[in-house]
Design an enzyme around this catalytic site. Structure first.
Site, PDB file in Angstrom:
ATOM      1  N   HIS A 172      -9.566  13.514  -4.839  1.00 47.92           N
ATOM      2  CA  HIS A 172      -8.555  13.152  -5.772  1.00 47.92           C
ATOM      3  C   HIS A 172      -8.739  14.119  -6.943  1.00 47.92           C
ATOM      4  O   HIS A 172      -8.861  14.034  -8.225  1.00 47.92           O
ATOM      5  CB  HIS A 172      -9.022  11.690  -6.523  1.00 47.92           C
ATOM      6  N   ASP A 224      -5.400  13.753  -0.738  1.00 50.89           N
ATOM      7  CA  ASP A 224      -6.068  13.848  -2.032  1.00 50.89           C
ATOM      8  C   ASP A 224      -6.435  12.687  -2.694  1.00 50.89           C
ATOM      9  O   ASP A 224      -7.501  12.486  -3.467  1.00 50.89           O
ATOM     10  CB  ASP A 224      -5.147  14.395  -2.951  1.00 50.89           C
ATOM     11  N   ARG A 275      -0.672   8.377  -4.743  1.00 52.02           N
ATOM     12  CA  ARG A 275      -1.658   7.248  -4.935  1.00 52.02           C
ATOM     13  C   ARG A 275      -2.103   6.687  -3.468  1.00 52.02           C
ATOM     14  O   ARG A 275      -1.336   6.583  -2.464  1.00 52.02           O
ATOM     15  CB  ARG A 275      -0.947   6.200  -5.702  1.00 52.02           C
ATOM     16  N   GLU A 281     -11.382   4.129  -4.167  1.00 52.06           N
ATOM     17  CA  GLU A 281     -11.981   5.305  -4.600  1.00 52.06           C
ATOM     18  C   GLU A 281     -13.100   4.855  -5.277  1.00 52.06           C
ATOM     19  O   GLU A 281     -12.956   3.936  -6.268  1.00 52.06           O
ATOM     20  CB  GLU A 281     -10.918   6.300  -5.300  1.00 52.06           C
TER      21      GLU A 281
END
Length: 521
Positions: free
Chosen positions: A278, A255, A231, A260
């Site tokens: 992600h 990632d 996360r 986001e």
């Protein structure tokens, strides 16, 4: 059947399964927050992924909502606390992307170790930079796995195949369990002192926010490479960028990000950093599993059944010993509601035998679901049953004892001068009522039960049978129970249909009968 609002794309297989169950699937993609407030009205279920935010306002607008399903693991975009207050179940698909996330972790770990994205970009831009992008081997390096859950264990197993030494930090894992996997549990200070690579597999909580920040990075080895596929926000991106820029650690691969979607970060300008938008769950297999799983969970919630992946239900993942008793616990609750003239002020639930060694909170919820479902016109779920108890002024206590004289396991409910108990018997684990108000008996629970307290003398059973026969009521099951030290007896009769009020009154007026309770009228 129910209307299921789907605001984001999920696998067709899951939607088809909901349609096959008779539900109306209302697919409305890319709704604005304002449009969602309108669309949610009249919906019994809402299925989302990561783009839809389910706020308290949305939950309040969805007055018919029974369940919100997130086709994935994270629930940062759902107000779970408010959903619980509203009695709305929240479910996710926690196992759908664990393999994809583990493989993405390994992909980024290898890409970071061997500078693959950087070398690729240079080559396609016409530069042969073989010496510039020298990497490091994984063999004999120390990998620290932060969070030894499902994904963390898969990553550890795969890293061992590369010859890496594995250490881990997880305060919720016993050292013996870690040692069985050939993993040493260590403190975060020891992680900083030993790790060449570090992967994160923890939930985003106040405790984990900024876990990899300035203090940790100041203690880290210069060879450390940080990989985050969990996360955003768990890694302090500014602190990480500073540590890499100053040469205090070797690099990173991320990632996920604190904000986001994002296309700006101090990390993006650093050649020692590999990034992805992600993609941890972005495989065809993970998306199919997420869609199928969330559809199954939503269907179970709409049917009022046990939902394994409900996140706002205590002890949702019931053990294999406890789970078979969910049905009989709910049946007992419903039958107990019919024993008296109203709900008692206090209900005590006791678990005896092997059950006493397990987490039985979900069984208590099942009892309450049955109890209030029998007296309420509103749908009762595992989520709102405790709230109904509070609203109706019913105090609930549960206790456990390892001793059970006549049964391996026993679930007993008492309160308001009445008591009922049941268990499972035989290889098929069939439910049985074994006690009512202190009388021992053996009869299957039934939708239509007649409980008759009578004098223990000849002729009474025949009198009851005659009255039922004259009313054309067939007896499916029957048992007679005695209570030691009492002069009375008890008959429990399962009928194939409901017992009319006139028949119950005739029974009450019959000689030798002291009371009659009708359950499932």
């Amino acid at each position: 059947m129910a209307r299921v609002l789907v605001s984001e794309k999920i696998a067709d297989g899951g939607l088809d399964a909901l349609r096959a169950a008779g539900h109306e699937v209302d697919l409305q993609l890319d709704l604005s927050p304002e449009d969602l407030l309108t669309a949610i009205k009249g919906a019994h279920a809402l299925i989302i992924r990561s783009a839809t935010t389910v706020t308290a306002e949305v939950l309040d607008a969805g007055t018919d909502l029974v369940v919100v399903g997130r086709a994935g693991i994270g629930l940062d975009n759902v107000d779970v606390a408010h959903a619980t207050t509203r009695g709305v179940m929240v479910v996710n698909a926690p196992q759908s992307n664990i393999l994809s996330a583990a493989e993405q972790t390994m992909a980024l770990l290898l890409a970071q170790a061997r500078n693959i994205p950087q070398a690729h970009n240079a080559l396609v831009q016409g530069r042969w930079e073989r010496s510039k992008w020298e990497g490091v081997e994984l063999a004999d390096k120390t990998l620290a796995v932060i969070g030894l859950g499902r994904i963390g264990k898969l990553v550890a197993q795969r890293a061992m195949a590369f010859g890496m030494r594995i250490i881990a930090h997880d305060p919720f894992v016993a050292p013996e369990r870690a040692r069985a996997m050939n993993i040493d549990l260590v403190s975060m200070d020891e992680v900083a002192a030993q790790a060449d690579f570090l992967t994160l597999h923890v939930a985003k909580t106040p405790e984990t926010l900024g876990l990899i920040g300035t203090d940790f990075l100041a203690k880290a080895k210069p060879s450390l490479r940080v990989i985050n596929v969990s996360r955003g926000g768990i890694v302090d991106e500014a602190a990480l960028a500073a540590a890499i820029s100053e040469g205090r650690i070797a690099g990173a691969a991320l990632d996920v990000f604190a904000k986001e979607p994002t296309t700006e970060s101090p990390l993006f300008a650093l050649p020692q950093v590999v990034v992805a938008p992600h993609l941890g769950a972005s495989t065809r297999e993970a998306q199919d599993k997420a869609g199928d799983t969330i559809a199954e969970q939503v269907a179970l919630a709409l049917a009022g059944e046990f939902v394994p992946f409900a996140v706002n239900v205590a002890a949702a993942e019931a053990s294999e010993t406890v789970r078979p008793y969910l049905g009989v616990a709910e049946q007992l609750g419903a039958l107990f509601a019919g024993l008296g003239d109203g709900l008692p002020a206090e209900v005590e639930i006791e678990y005896s035998g092997e059950l006493a060694g397990y987490d039985t909170r979900i069984l208590t919820l099942s009892v309450l679901k049955g109890l209030f479902g029998a007296v309420s016109d509103e749908p009762v779920s595992y989520v709102n049953a405790p709230q109904l108890a509070g609203e109706k002024g019913v105090t609930v206590k549960d206790t456990s004892t390892s001793s059970s004289v006549d049964w391996i396991n026993l679930v007993s409910i008492s309160g308001g001068g009445h008591q009922i108990a049941g268990t499972l018997v035989g290889l098929k684990a069939e439910p049985r009522l074994v006690q009512i108000d202190g009388h021992t008996l053996d009869v299957p629970p039934s939708a239509h039960l007649l409980i008759v307290n009578n004098d223990d003398r000849p002729g009474v059973i025949g009198r009851v049978g005659t009255i039922l026969g004259d009313a054309q009521l067939n007896i499916a099951d029957m048992d007679v129970g005695r209570s030691a030290g009492q002069g009375g007896a008890l008959m429990v009769i399962a009928t194939t249909g409901p017992v009319p009020t006139t028949v119950a009154e005739e029974l009450r007026a019959a000689d030798g009968i002291t009371s009659v309770s009708v359950i499932g009228r």
